[in-house]
Motif scaffolding. Structure first.
Motif, PDB file in Angstrom:
ATOM      1  N   ILE A 217      -6.781  61.158  14.270  1.00  0.00           N
ATOM      2  CA  ILE A 217      -7.259  60.781  12.754  1.00  0.00           C
ATOM      3  C   ILE A 217      -8.275  62.005  12.004  1.00  0.00           C
ATOM      4  N   PRO A 218      -9.218  62.408  12.568  1.00  0.00           N
ATOM      5  CA  PRO A 218      -9.830  63.610  11.910  1.00  0.00           C
ATOM      6  C   PRO A 218      -8.823  64.761  11.546  1.00  0.00           C
ATOM      7  N   VAL A 219      -8.023  64.825  12.456  1.00  0.00           N
ATOM      8  CA  VAL A 219      -6.856  66.083  12.143  1.00  0.00           C
ATOM      9  C   VAL A 219      -6.253  65.625  10.912  1.00  0.00           C
ATOM     10  N   LEU A 220      -5.742  64.274  10.961  1.00  0.00           N
ATOM     11  CA  LEU A 220      -5.009  63.879   9.745  1.00  0.00           C
ATOM     12  C   LEU A 220      -5.828  64.063   8.401  1.00  0.00           C
ATOM     13  N   GLY A 221      -7.079  63.642   8.509  1.00  0.00           N
ATOM     14  CA  GLY A 221      -7.992  64.009   7.506  1.00  0.00           C
ATOM     15  C   GLY A 221      -7.974  65.111   6.898  1.00  0.00           C
ATOM     16  N   GLU A 222      -7.882  66.145   7.942  1.00  0.00           N
ATOM     17  CA  GLU A 222      -8.089  67.593   7.503  1.00  0.00           C
ATOM     18  C   GLU A 222      -6.707  68.009   6.630  1.00  0.00           C
ATOM     19  N   VAL A 223      -5.712  67.650   7.416  1.00  0.00           N
ATOM     20  CA  VAL A 223      -4.281  68.131   7.072  1.00  0.00           C
ATOM     21  C   VAL A 223      -4.096  67.439   5.743  1.00  0.00           C
ATOM     22  N   ILE A 224      -4.324  66.206   5.381  1.00  0.00           N
ATOM     23  CA  ILE A 224      -3.860  65.580   4.261  1.00  0.00           C
ATOM     24  C   ILE A 224      -4.748  65.502   3.135  1.00  0.00           C
ATOM     25  N   ALA A 225      -6.148  65.468   3.499  1.00  0.00           N
ATOM     26  CA  ALA A 225      -7.194  65.360   2.530  1.00  0.00           C
ATOM     27  C   ALA A 225      -8.148  66.491   2.577  1.00  0.00           C
ATOM     28  N   GLY A 226      -7.988  67.406   3.455  1.00  0.00           N
ATOM     29  CA  GLY A 226      -8.662  68.698   3.637  1.00  0.00           C
ATOM     30  C   GLY A 226     -10.387  68.173   3.840  1.00  0.00           C
ATOM     31  N   ASP A 227     -10.497  67.037   4.614  1.00  0.00           N
ATOM     32  CA  ASP A 227     -11.787  66.232   4.811  1.00  0.00           C
ATOM     33  C   ASP A 227     -12.015  65.803   6.234  1.00  0.00           C
ATOM     34  N   TRP A 228     -12.098  66.618   7.347  1.00  0.00           N
ATOM     35  CA  TRP A 228     -12.476  66.258   8.740  1.00  0.00           C
ATOM     36  C   TRP A 228     -13.550  65.360   8.735  1.00  0.00           C
ATOM     37  N   LYS A 229     -14.746  65.463   8.336  1.00  0.00           N
ATOM     38  CA  LYS A 229     -15.884  64.869   8.365  1.00  0.00           C
ATOM     39  C   LYS A 229     -15.848  63.473   7.971  1.00  0.00           C
ATOM     40  N   SER A 230     -15.224  63.382   6.587  1.00  0.00           N
ATOM     41  CA  SER A 230     -15.018  61.851   6.229  1.00  0.00           C
ATOM     42  C   SER A 230     -14.077  61.070   7.308  1.00  0.00           C
ATOM     43  N   TYR A 231     -13.229  61.410   8.057  1.00  0.00           N
ATOM     44  CA  TYR A 231     -12.541  60.705   8.504  1.00  0.00           C
ATOM     45  C   TYR A 231     -12.995  60.599   9.952  1.00  0.00           C
ATOM     46  N   GLN A 232     -13.898  61.581  10.444  1.00  0.00           N
ATOM     47  CA  GLN A 232     -14.582  61.243  11.452  1.00  0.00           C
ATOM     48  C   GLN A 232     -15.570  60.271  11.412  1.00  0.00           C
ATOM     49  N   TYR A 233     -16.239  60.116  10.402  1.00  0.00           N
ATOM     50  CA  TYR A 233     -17.111  58.930   9.940  1.00  0.00           C
ATOM     51  C   TYR A 233     -16.460  57.655  10.002  1.00  0.00           C
ATOM     52  N   LEU A 234     -15.196  57.602   9.441  1.00  0.00           N
ATOM     53  CA  LEU A 234     -14.228  56.476   9.314  1.00  0.00           C
ATOM     54  C   LEU A 234     -14.143  55.849  10.688  1.00  0.00           C
ATOM     55  N   VAL A 235     -13.852  56.775  11.815  1.00  0.00           N
ATOM     56  CA  VAL A 235     -13.467  56.393  13.212  1.00  0.00           C
ATOM     57  C   VAL A 235     -14.818  55.996  13.726  1.00  0.00           C
ATOM     58  N   GLU A 236     -15.942  56.727  13.496  1.00  0.00           N
ATOM     59  CA  GLU A 236     -17.214  56.485  14.364  1.00  0.00           C
ATOM     60  C   GLU A 236     -17.810  55.014  13.796  1.00  0.00           C
ATOM     61  N   SER A 237     -17.533  54.572  12.757  1.00  0.00           N
ATOM     62  CA  SER A 237     -18.032  53.348  12.055  1.00  0.00           C
ATOM     63  C   SER A 237     -17.192  52.182  12.630  1.00  0.00           C
ATOM     64  N   ILE A 238     -15.819  52.500  12.953  1.00  0.00           N
ATOM     65  CA  ILE A 238     -15.361  51.499  13.645  1.00  0.00           C
ATOM     66  C   ILE A 238     -15.829  51.181  15.015  1.00  0.00           C
ATOM     67  N   ARG A 239     -16.188  52.292  16.002  1.00  0.00           N
ATOM     68  CA  ARG A 239     -16.640  52.294  17.233  1.00  0.00           C
ATOM     69  C   ARG A 239     -17.921  51.458  17.425  1.00  0.00           C
ATOM     70  N   ARG A 240     -18.903  51.696  16.068  1.00  0.00           N
ATOM     71  CA  ARG A 240     -20.244  51.108  16.041  1.00  0.00           C
ATOM     72  C   ARG A 240     -20.357  49.759  15.759  1.00  0.00           C
ATOM     73  N   PHE A 241     -19.112  49.344  15.060  1.00  0.00           N
ATOM     74  CA  PHE A 241     -18.963  47.924  14.530  1.00  0.00           C
ATOM     75  C   PHE A 241     -19.037  46.891  15.510  1.00  0.00           C
ATOM     76  N   PRO A 242     -19.774  45.781  15.198  1.00  0.00           N
ATOM     77  CA  PRO A 242     -19.921  44.749  16.351  1.00  0.00           C
ATOM     78  C   PRO A 242     -18.739  44.215  16.816  1.00  0.00           C
ATOM     79  N   PRO A 243     -18.443  43.763  17.837  1.00  0.00           N
ATOM     80  CA  PRO A 243     -17.004  43.240  18.443  1.00  0.00           C
ATOM     81  C   PRO A 243     -16.939  41.686  17.851  1.00  0.00           C
ATOM     82  N   GLN A 244     -15.990  41.163  18.172  1.00  0.00           N
ATOM     83  CA  GLN A 244     -15.528  39.893  17.423  1.00  0.00           C
ATOM     84  C   GLN A 244     -16.694  38.964  17.580  1.00  0.00           C
TER      85      GLN A 244
END
Ligand code: SAM
Length: 277
Positions: A217-244
């Motif tokens: 995902i961060p690679v896609l973010g870099e290639v498509i939007a030139g924005d590695w960090k924002s997409y890395q944030y999106l992934v990290e925020s998913i992992r930190r989110f409370p389970p069901q």
């Protein structure tokens, strides 16, 4: 490398999240499609089918971003209205053509049957892209856009029939406050629906999913939007989110009844639902 959200204050976190969505707004829809291989569209369809809104429903879509849930809501209500109209015309086969035409016009000009959707988002850029998209796709009737924070909604108590939040709650700094606000603005009998990335219980699938999330995902973010960090944030925020189950308990703590959830794609995302009594 982490986005560095661990040691920041709430205000700093809010500011960073604002910057993330400000920077991704223009490419948000393209990235959504590439990150989820287009499956986010199906998840959003399932959310709206679960809502099953009838004409007259007043929906508040919080963290509504570029309007995906709102547009689906409008399409759904329109299709219900069309079916109602077809049934009505079938039952009035003895009407004159003039009467049928008048009936049709009346329904056509009120094609949402007084339904309305309010898209509320904290980010001006996301709303701007959403409004442009609405204009381009021809949505205007029954649709409004409001700048506002999920933790402090700019609406009166007991206003809405349904509250939705899709891929938004994990970005909210104080989830407990957002849930309390959802409860406050819903009418008694109103429904809360939350679509969010969640936790995969199958260990093998979970590993594959982690690999995809952190490596691709961060690679896609870099290639498509030139924005590695924002997409890395999106992934990290998913992992930190409370389970069901944890999120379910939080929704119950906010006062909702009959709280339940449905896992989609093995728990990659989940839809939580609850009612205000
Ligand atoms: N709901 C849309 C969708 O499903 O495509 C957009 C989801 S996007 C991942 C997350 C959205 O949450 C962004 O538009 C962001 O601005 C918004 N957001 C983040 N924090 C918020 C808050 N405290 N109040 C309202 N919106 C917020």
């Amino acid at each position: 490398m982490h986005f560095g959200f661990q040691s920041v204050t709430e205000e700093e976190r809010r500011e960073k999240i604002y910057q993330v969505f400000e920077s991704v707004a223009k490419k948000y829809d393209v990235m959504n499609d590439s990150m989820t291989l287009g499956i986010h569209r199906v998840w959003k369809d399932i959310l709206v089918h679960k809502m099953n809104p009838c004409p007259g429903t007043l929906l508040l879509d919080v963290a509504g971003g570029t309007g995906d849930i709102a547009f689906r809501f409008i399409n759904y209500v329109r299709s219900v209205r069309q079916r109602q109209l077809q049934r009505k015309l079938k039952h009035h086969q003895n009407l004159s053509w003039q009467e049928i035409f008048e009936n049709y016009q009346k329904d056509k000009f009120n094609s949402l049957g007084n339904s309305q959707v309010v898209v509320c988002d904290i980010n001006r850029e996301m709303l701007k892209v959403g409004k442009q998209k609405a204009q381009h796709l021809g949505y205007s009737e029954g649709l409004s856009w409001v700048l506002g924070n999920a933790e402090e909604l700019p609406f009166d108590d007991d206003m809405f029939d349904v509250y939705t939040i899709a891929f938004g709650i994990r970005n909210v700094t104080r989830i407990d406050l957002a849930l309390q606000e959802a409860y406050r603005v819903l009418k008694p009998g109103g429904r809360f629906l939350c679509l969010e990335f969640s936790h995969v219980s199958n260990p093998l699938l979970s590993r594959l999913y982690d690999l995809y999330s952190f490596q691709v995902i961060p690679v896609l973010g870099e290639v498509i939007a030139g924005d590695w960090k924002s997409y890395q944030y999106l992934v990290e925020s998913i992992r930190r989110f409370p389970p069901q189950e944890e999120l379910k308990a939080m929704i119950e703590d906010a006062g909702f009844f009959k709280v339940d959830y449905e896992n989609l794609n093995f728990g990659i995302v989940a839809i939580h639902s609850g009612f205000k009594l």
